[in-house]
Design a protein around this motif. Structure first.
Motif: not given
Ligand SMILES: Cc1cc2c(cc1C)[n+](S(=O)(=O)[O-])c1c(=O)[nH]c(=O)nc-1n2C[C@H](O)[C@H](O)[C@H](O)COP(=O)(O)O
Length: 501
Positions: A137, A190, A244, A270, A339, A403
Motif C-alpha cells: 500500500y 498526509a 477528501y 485534495t 493539494k 528524499r
C-alpha cells in the motif's frame, strides 16, 4: 438483548459465534460485539472481508484500516450489542503464515537504527520488515509507476550553481508556512492508513514533528482518529488538515469546522483524486487476501479487489469543481490550499479563486501516471506568477520524491515555500517506530545545514534561482516499463500453484 447501556451480563464467545453468516453476522472489536448484518452490503471494503471474521474477534484486522471511533460514528447504536467476556472467546489460532514467520526472522537481521544514514535506508529496511499488504500500500504508484519514479529523478536534472567565499558560519533553516513558524522548510504530508505500518499509527508522526518543530498534515483517511492525532500534539504545535471532500457536504462541513475548532492552521483540499489511482501492488496483495471469496461466491456490485485504496475511498466526491471553492470559503476561516495541482493554468485560477496556496503534486505518483513531477511544474509556475505580479498572492508547495535535503534546497531555489514528504516518514515509522521518525527528521536537518553551507546560503530567503540550473527539467527520459505481465505471468505458462521460475 437490552441495549448495551443497561447490559447486565456480558455476551459469551459462543453466543457471538452463532452469528457467523451473512444472514446474521456479529463481530467483536475491542471486546465489544456488533451486529453488522445490515451493514455488510454497504461496507466500502466489501462484505467478504467482514464475513471472514463473522462470529469472531476482528480487532486485529479492523485496527489498521479504521479510526477507533468508526463504529460509534457510523454504526447505528441498536447494532452495538455490548461487552463480550473475552475469556470465553476462543483465541483464533493464528493461521500459520510463512511470510509472517520469514518477516519476523528478517527483522532480527536488519541494521540497527544508527546504521541508517539517509531516507532511502529506511525504505530498504521497511521493504524487508513490513507486512506485505502494508509495503504494497505504501510503496505502490499508479499503473507503470513512471510518475512515481520521475518524482525523484526530476531532482537529478537540477544542478546546483554554488557560491563561494560567503560567510556561512551560522545557518538558519527555519521558515514560515501559512503564517506558522517552523524549524525546517518541510512538512509531514498526509498519507492514509498509518497503522498498516505501525500499530501506533499517525500519532508517532505527530510526536516526531513536535520534537523537530515541523508541521504535520493530518490525513482524512488516517488510521488514528482525528482527535487522537490532535490530542497527541503539544501546545503550539502546528497541524493542518488534509481533506477528501465527501459527497455528503454536511459530513465535510462537520469535519472542517471541527478541525478549525481544534486549532488546525490550514485546510488542504485534495483535488487530484476524484477517483483513487490503480495501484497494482496494492491490488495484487489485496486480491490474494480477499480474492478467494470474490472468486467463489461471485463478485458483488463493485470490484472490491481494488486493494485498500479503493475500499476506503468510495465516499470521495468526483463532482468537486471550482464552483465549490466559495462554499469552502464560507464555512471556514482557515487558509485554503489546493493539494494536487499539476499545471500553471490551474495555479492562476487558484489565485483568482482567492485560495491561499497550492501544492504542486501528483499524489506521490499514485494517481495519473505520466503526470509531471511537482518540481517540474514549479519551474514553470513561479515565472508565470511573477509575470502577472501574483507571486506574493499565493504560497506554492510541492511534494513527491523528496528524499534528500538537496531536493528541498532545489525546490526552495525554484520558489517553493516548503515541501511535503510522505513515504520516507512512513518507512521510518514502520521500521523503527518513533526513534525512526526522529532520526529521519534529524538526518534531513543535518543534510539541510550542510547543503546550505556548501551552496553559500545562510538562511532560506537566500535561496533563489541563480543557485540552480534547471534547464534539463523538461527532458523526460523514461525507461519503457518492461512487459512484466508477459514475462512473469503468461510466457512461462506456470499454473497459479507453481512458483514462477
Ligand atoms: C505514500 C502515500 C501517499 C498518499 C497516501 C497514502 C500513501 C501510502 N494517501 S492515499 O491513501 O489517499 O493515496 C493520501 C491521502 O489520503 N490524501 C492525500 O491527499 N494524499 C495522499 N497521499 C499522497 C501524499 O500526500 C503525497 O502527495 C506523496 O506521498 C508525496 O510523495 P512521497 O511519498 O514520494 O513523499
Amino acid at each position: 438483548h437490552d441495549s448495551n447501556d443497561t447490559q447486565k451480563v456480558k455476551l459469551t464467545g459462543e453466543q457471538v459465534a452463532e452469528h457467523n453468516s451473512k444472514d446474521s453476522c456479529w463481530v467483536i472489536v475491542h471486546g465489544r460485539a456488533y451486529d453488522v448484518t445490515e451493514f455488510l452490503p454497504e461496507h466500502p471494503g466489501g462484505p467478504k472481508i467482514i464475513l471472514k471474521y463473522a462470529g469472531k474477534d476482528a480487532t486485529d484486522e479492523f485496527d489498521p484500516i479504521h479510526p477507533p471511533d468508526t463504529l460509534d460514528k457510523y454504526l447505528d447504536r441498536k447494532y452495538h450489542l455490548g461487552e463480550v467476556d473475552m475469556k470465553t472467546v476462543e483465541q483464533q489460532e493464528k493461521e500459520f503464515d510463512p511470510d509472517e514467520e520469514a518477516r519476523q526472522k528478517r527483522i532480527e537481521t536488519m541494521p540497527i537504527l544508527e546504521q541508517c544514514y539517509n531516507l532511502m535506508d529506511f525504505e530498504h529496511v521497511a521493504r524487508r520488515v513490513m507486512k506485505k499488504t502494508a509495503w504494497a500500500y505504501y510503496s505502490s504508484g499508479a499503473d507503470d509507476e513512471i510518475t512515481m519514479r520521475e518524482n525523484h529523478t526530476a531532482f537529478h536534472k537540477i544542478w546546483f550553481r554554488p557560491r563561494i567565499l560567503v560567510d556561512v558560519e551560522n545557518i538558519d533553516t527555519s521558515t514560515t508556512m501559512l503564517g506558522s513558524k517552523t524549524d525546517m522548510p518541510f512538512y509531514v504530508t498526509a498519507t492514509a492508513l498509518g497503522k498498516l505500518g505501525n500499530p501506533e499509527g499517525e500519532v508517532l508522526l505527530t510526536r516526531g514533528a513536535k520534537k523537530h518543530n515541523v508541521i504535520q498534515m493530518i490525513p482524512t483517511l488516517a488510521s488514528c482518529s482525528f482527535d487522537e492525532i490532535i490530542d497527541a500534539a503539544e501546545d503550539g504545535q502546528v497541524q493542518w488538515l488534509q481533506l477528501y471532500v465527501n459527497k455528503d457536504r454536511e459530513v465535510t462541513k462537520r469535519i472542517v469546522q471541527h478541525a478549525e475548532k481544534r486549532g488546525c492552521k490550514g485546510l488542504f483540499i485534495t483535488v487530484d483524486a476524484p477517483q483513487l489511482g490503480r495501484r497494482e501492488k496494492d491490488m495484487r496483495t489485496k486480491f490474494q487476501d480477499v480474492g478467494s471469496n470474490v472468486q467463489s461466491t461471485g463478485a458483488n456490485d463493485v470490484d472490491r479487489s481494488q486493494g485498500a485504496a479503493r475500499a476506503i475511498s468510495s465516499f470521495i466526491d468526483p463532482s468537486l469543481s471550482w464552483k465549490d471553492i466559495p462554499w469552502f470559503q464560507s464555512i471556514t476561516k482557515m487558509p485554503i490550499i489546493l493539494k494536487g495541482v499539476q499545471r500553471v493554468e490551474d495555479v492562476i485560477k487558484a489565485v483568482e479563486a482567492g485560495v491561499q496556496g497550492v501544492v504542486l503534486s501528483n499524489h506521490g505518483g499514485r494517481q495519473l501516471d505520466t503526470a509531471p513531477s511537482g518540481v517540474e511544474v514549479l519551474a514553470q509556475v513561479m515565472p508565470a506568477l511573477r509575470e502577472r505580479g501574483m507571486q506574493d498572492k499565493i504560497e506554492v508547495f510541492i511534494d513527491g520524491g523528496i528524499r534528500r535535503a538537496s531536493d528541498i534546497v532545489k525546490a526552495l531555489c525554484l520558489g517553493a515555500t516548503g515541501v511535503g514528504i510522505g513515504r520516507p516518514f512512513l518507512y521510518a515509522m514502520s521500521a523503527y517506530g518513533l526513534p525512526g521518525v526522529d532520526r529521519a527528521m534529524q538526518l534531513l536537518k543535518d543534510e539541510m545545514e550542510m547543503n546550505m553551507r556548501l551552496i553559500g546560503a545562510t538562511k532560506v530567503s537566500d535561496l533563489n534561482t541563480t543557485l540552480v540550473d534547471a534547464r534539463s527539467l523538461s527532458l523526460h527520459t523514461t525507461t519503457v516499463p518492461e512487459d512484466t505481465l508477459g514475462r512473469r505471468v503468461y510466457d512461462p505458462l506456470v499454473g497459479p500453484k507453481e512458483k514462477a521460475a
